[in-house]
Every structure is written in structure tokens, then in C-alpha cells.
Design an enzyme around this catalytic site. Structure first.
Site, mmCIF file in Angstrom:
data_model
loop_
_atom_site.group_PDB
_atom_site.id
_atom_site.type_symbol
_atom_site.label_atom_id
_atom_site.label_comp_id
_atom_site.label_asym_id
_atom_site.label_seq_id
_atom_site.Cartn_x
_atom_site.Cartn_y
_atom_site.Cartn_z
ATOM 1 C CG HIS A 120 -46.032 11.113 6.496
ATOM 2 N ND1 HIS A 120 -46.275 10.570 5.266
ATOM 3 C CD2 HIS A 120 -46.908 10.528 7.344
ATOM 4 C CE1 HIS A 120 -47.248 9.699 5.354
ATOM 5 N NE2 HIS A 120 -47.669 9.643 6.601
HETATM 6 C C1 UD1 Z 1 -51.079 10.434 10.715
HETATM 7 C C2 UD1 Z 1 -51.342 8.931 10.624
HETATM 8 C C3 UD1 Z 1 -50.663 8.361 9.392
HETATM 9 C C4 UD1 Z 1 -51.041 9.143 8.142
HETATM 10 C C5 UD1 Z 1 -50.719 10.612 8.375
HETATM 11 C C6 UD1 Z 1 -51.082 11.467 7.193
HETATM 12 C C7 UD1 Z 1 -51.581 7.734 12.768
HETATM 13 C C8 UD1 Z 1 -50.901 6.797 13.690
HETATM 14 N N1 UD1 Z 1 -50.814 8.219 11.770
HETATM 15 O O1 UD1 Z 1 -49.676 10.585 10.925
HETATM 16 O O2 UD1 Z 1 -51.065 7.016 9.218
HETATM 17 O O3 UD1 Z 1 -50.305 8.647 7.046
HETATM 18 O O4 UD1 Z 1 -51.477 11.047 9.519
HETATM 19 O O5 UD1 Z 1 -50.677 12.786 7.388
HETATM 20 O O6 UD1 Z 1 -52.748 7.992 12.928
HETATM 21 N N2 UD1 Z 1 -49.284 18.061 13.360
HETATM 22 C C9 UD1 Z 1 -49.463 19.368 12.994
HETATM 23 N N3 UD1 Z 1 -50.716 19.751 12.587
HETATM 24 C C10 UD1 Z 1 -51.755 18.904 12.524
HETATM 25 C C11 UD1 Z 1 -51.553 17.565 12.910
HETATM 26 C C12 UD1 Z 1 -50.324 17.166 13.322
HETATM 27 O O7 UD1 Z 1 -48.572 20.170 13.030
HETATM 28 O O8 UD1 Z 1 -52.855 19.313 12.115
HETATM 29 C C13 UD1 Z 1 -47.953 17.621 13.793
HETATM 30 C C14 UD1 Z 1 -47.873 17.540 15.294
HETATM 31 O O9 UD1 Z 1 -46.634 17.961 15.711
HETATM 32 C C15 UD1 Z 1 -48.017 16.061 15.563
HETATM 33 C C16 UD1 Z 1 -47.379 15.440 14.320
HETATM 34 O O10 UD1 Z 1 -47.687 16.345 13.262
HETATM 35 O O11 UD1 Z 1 -47.421 15.656 16.742
HETATM 36 C C17 UD1 Z 1 -47.893 14.079 14.015
HETATM 37 O O12 UD1 Z 1 -49.309 14.091 13.895
HETATM 38 P P1 UD1 Z 1 -50.158 12.746 14.134
HETATM 39 O O13 UD1 Z 1 -51.583 12.977 13.859
HETATM 40 O O14 UD1 Z 1 -49.798 12.161 15.451
HETATM 41 O O15 UD1 Z 1 -49.578 11.725 13.068
HETATM 42 P P2 UD1 Z 1 -49.086 11.936 11.561
HETATM 43 O O16 UD1 Z 1 -47.608 11.814 11.532
HETATM 44 O O17 UD1 Z 1 -49.709 13.125 10.913
#
Ligand code: UD1
Length: 376
Positions: free
Chosen positions: A213
Site C-alpha cells: 500500500h
Molecule cells: C495511512 C498512513 C500509513 C499507514 C496506512 C495503513 C499516513 C501518511 N499514512 O496510509 O502510514 O501505513 O495508513 O493503512 O498517515 N481510504 C479509504 N477508506 C478509508 C481511508 C482511506 O478508502 O477509510 C482511501 C482514500 O482513497 C484515501 C486513501 O485510501 O485517499 C489513502 O488514505 P490515507 O489515510 O491518506 O493514507 P493510507 O494510504 O491509508
């Protein structure tokens, strides 16, 4: 009577398994009130809600509902909303004595900034980890959080050294061990008693588990494509289970890789798994391929070979002492690692000091020992 009031922060998936044992450990200390604040960085049922159920964790007392967004947006929303929480608490005559944050996600750093600027001290669990790779958002979060937190709770000796090099004094840091392993040890029997493998038609010890991821691996077709190709090739001889993070799912669809993945018979694609199903899968696998920080540590404790799809790691002990090998996003190195596992020539590892299931108790002792610095 409550004499220590703590705001305990969770935001994203890897935070929940770290905070659950800490909340439990505080229950043994009279006079401590924990207020659980969920920033809402992760909000999907299978990235968030399921963990509260499976980890027997109390529901958040306060939800900030910040949701997804660009780094600046997400971080700014957390700072703005958490600042209000802290101010309201103080205005109501129930100020927080301390904020407790875990890990390295945007929510960790943002809540730390809000708190410290209002004079509320912060304790950081998992302090001192450094990949020395400032292209990783998590590295920036780690450096900034540790720079302004005043209690640094560290999971391995390398973390202590990193903090010393950054000029932190011995009085600020304590080696407490790895709190995520507390949850693993507690829930391993429950996870392995589940029918997870049967439901998926898997045999213990004869499949691999994959998670990817990190933006560096999944955000461009040039890096994601070759990684997926090795996995497709491997899946012809070793079935692979791949619970897919929402970010990775979006990229796979956008780059047009869905069709070839769906067509691969040995590749089992799942949505994000809950904690217990995931632990059932990881603990009974033959090999793990991942770019997750937590899974590098869990595989080391479980004694399962872990091919880490990153060029560096903030958790070097999992490589020097544990079962992890860094393969970057280099398809050849990944293939070589998988071959060594299948041939039975892959290294064995040992469990690091203080990754013993009791880190949360030590954390609670340290925090209670610090007392109510803000109120006095
Ligand atoms: C975040 C953390 C990362 C951790 C990971 C675990 C940061 C910078 N990154 O990354 O360190 O390893 O979580 O999962 O804080 N999304 C959904 N549903 C949700 C949340 C997110 O669909 O409940 C999708 C959205 O499109 C979003 C993308 O995932 O834009 C990324 O989510 P985000 O929280 O920005 O970072 P992660 O890649 O999950």
C-alpha cells in the site's frame, strides 16, 4: 477522584492495535481517565470499525471525522479540530494533562502539533524509528512528532540511538518494547481458532500472504506492474492471498491491471481483512511479502519469512535480528527471496528484547509516573 486525564489518539488502521492494550493497561491505575479520540483518517468499516470490535476496545469518546484528503488538508483538519477539543476541555474545567499518540501517521503528527502549541505535553509511543528516507510521509511525521513530544517511548535499541543522535536527553526516552506485539500475543490463539483458512480453501504453511500500500510501490504503473508480475508468476507454484488496501485497489483499476490479477488462479484477492482474520492468515503462512511496517515486526515475532518490498526500513531490527529481508521494488530480489523460502534455505530469526506482550504495562507505568504536569 481523577487526577490524570489523558487524550489517547487513534486515526488510521495501524494505530488501533497499538492503542488497545495501552487503554487496558491504564485500567489497572486508579485515578487515570482515558479519553479516546478518533481523528477519522480511516473511516471505512474494514479499516476502522472492525478493529474496535475485535480488539475489545472502547468506542471513541470523541470523533473528529476528518476523512481522506491531501496531506496538507488532512493534517490541517486534524490540527484545527483537535485544537478545539483541547480548548473546550480546558474551558469546561477538565483540561487534558497529556496527549498520548502512537505510530507515524498524519493523525499522530497533527494531534501532537495541536497539543504542544497549547502547552499540553505529548507522549509518543513508537518513538525513534527512522528510515532516513525523507520521501516517506511517515518519516516526516516521525521526526516532527519526536522533536516536540516530551516523553519518547521506544520499541527497540536502535530507536534509542536515533533519538540520542538527534540530541534528545536520556530523561526523555524509555525503552518499553513493542506494544503491537501485546495485541498479537493476546489474540493469536483466538485468531488461529477461527475458520479463516478453511473458508478460503487454504492449507497452513502452504500459501503466501501479500500486502502492498505504500505510495512508492503502488502509485506508479512502472513500480506496481513488475511487482505484480512476480506475484503472478509465484502464484503458479505457491497460492498467494492478497488483501487489498483501498489505495492499491484504486491504482490497480486505474492502471488497467485488474484483468490479469482476476485471471490468475493462484492469486486470491480479498478486501482489507479484519485483525483476527489477518492474524490467522499471517501466522499460518509460508512467506509474507509486504511493505507494511507493522507486518515486518509481526512476522519477526511469528518466525515467518518476510520479504519487505521497500528499499529501507525504520525497523532494521526485523532485518538484522528478525526474519525480514529488504527487496525494494526489485522484481529479481523478490523472486530470489521467494525461491530461497521455497527451497528451505531462507534465514531464521529471533524475537527482539521486550517484544514480550507487556509493553503496554510499562508504558502506563511511565505515563502515570510523569503525573499531571499540565495542571500543576
Ligand atoms: C495511512 C498512513 C500509513 C499507514 C496506512 C495503513 C499516513 C501518511 N499514512 O496510509 O502510514 O501505513 O495508513 O493503512 O498517515 N481510504 C479509504 N477508506 C478509508 C481511508 C482511506 O478508502 O477509510 C482511501 C482514500 O482513497 C484515501 C486513501 O485510501 O485517499 C489513502 O488514505 P490515507 O489515510 O491518506 O493514507 P493510507 O494510504 O491509508
Amino acid at each position: 477522584m481523577t487526577n490524570l486525564r489523558l487524550a489517547c489518539i487513534v486515526g488510521a488502521r495501524p494505530n488501533f492495535m497499538k492503542m488497545a492494550p495501552i487503554l487496558k493497561a491504564f485500567e489497572a491505575h486508579r485515578g487515570v481517565e482515558t479519553v479516546l479520540v478518533h481523528t477519522g483518517q480511516h473511516y471505512d468499516k474494514n479499516l476502522s470499525d472492525v478493529f474496535f470490535e475485535e480488539l475489545d476496545m472502547k468506542r471513541p469518546d470523541i470523533s473528529l471525522e476528518v476523512g481522506s484528503g491531501k496531506h496538507g488538508q488532512q493534517t490541517a483538519r486534524v490540527i484545527e479540530r483537535f485544537e478545539v477539543v483541547l480548548e473546550n476541555a480546558a474551558a469546561e474545567g477538565k483540561p487534558f494533562d497529556r496527549v498520548l499518540v502512537v505510530g507515524d501517521v498524519n493523525s499522530t503528527m497533527a494531534t501532537t502539533i495541536a497539543a504542544v502549541k497549547l502547552g499540553v505535553p505529548v507522549a509518543h509511543v513508537e518513538a525513534g524509528l527512522r528510515s532516513f528516507d525523507r520521501t516517506m510521509p511517515e518519516e516526516i511525521n516521525r521526526i516532527l512528532t519526536d522533536a516536540i513530544a516530551d516523553v519518547l517511548l521506544v520499541s527497540d535499541p536502535a530507536g534509542m540511538d536515533n533519538l540520542r543522535h538527534e540530541g534528545h536527553g536520556e530523561e526523555e526516552m524509555v525503552l518499553v518494547g513493542n506494544v503491537m506485539i501485546d495485541t498479537l500475543k493476546r489474540l493469536l490463539p483466538r485468531a488461529q481458532a477461527r475458520d479463516t483458512l478453511d473458508r478460503l480453501g487454504l492449507i497452513p504453511g502452504s500459501y503466501g500472504l501479500v500486502t502492498l500500500h505504500r505510495p512508492a510501490n503502488v502509485d506508479t504503473a512502472e513500480t506496481l506492474g513488475p511487482l505484480l508480475d512476480v506475484l503472478l508468476e509465484t502464484s503458479k507454484s505457491l497460492p498467494l492471498v492478497f488483501p487489498i488496501h483501498p489505495r492499491t485497489k484504486q491504482r490497480i483499476e486505474r492502471f488497467g491491471f485488474s484483468e490479469k490479477l482476476d485471471a490468475a488462479k493462484g492469486l486470491l484477492l480479498l478486501g482489507p481483512a479484519g485483525y483476527l482474520d489477518f492474524l490467522a492468515l499471517s501466522s499460518q503462512s509460508k512467506v509474507i511479502v509486504t511493505d507494511s511496517g507493522g507486518l515486518q515486526e509481526e512476522s519477526t515475532v511469528l518466525g515467518i519469512p518476510c520479504l519487505t518490498a521497500r528499499p529501507n526500513t525504520e525497523r532494521p531490527i526485523t532485518v538484522t535480528q528478525g526474519t525480514s529481508t529488504l527487496v525494494g521494488n526489485n522484481a529479481d530480489m523478490l523472486r530470489d527471496g521467494l525461491t530461497a523460502v521455497l527451497d528451505g534455505t531462507y534465514k531464521t530469526g529471533e524475537c527482539p528484547q521486550l517484544w514480550d506482550g507487556r509493553a503496554a504495562e510499562r508504558i502506563a507505568e511511565v505515563i502515570v509516573g510523569k503525573g499531571a504536569t499540565y495542571n500543576t
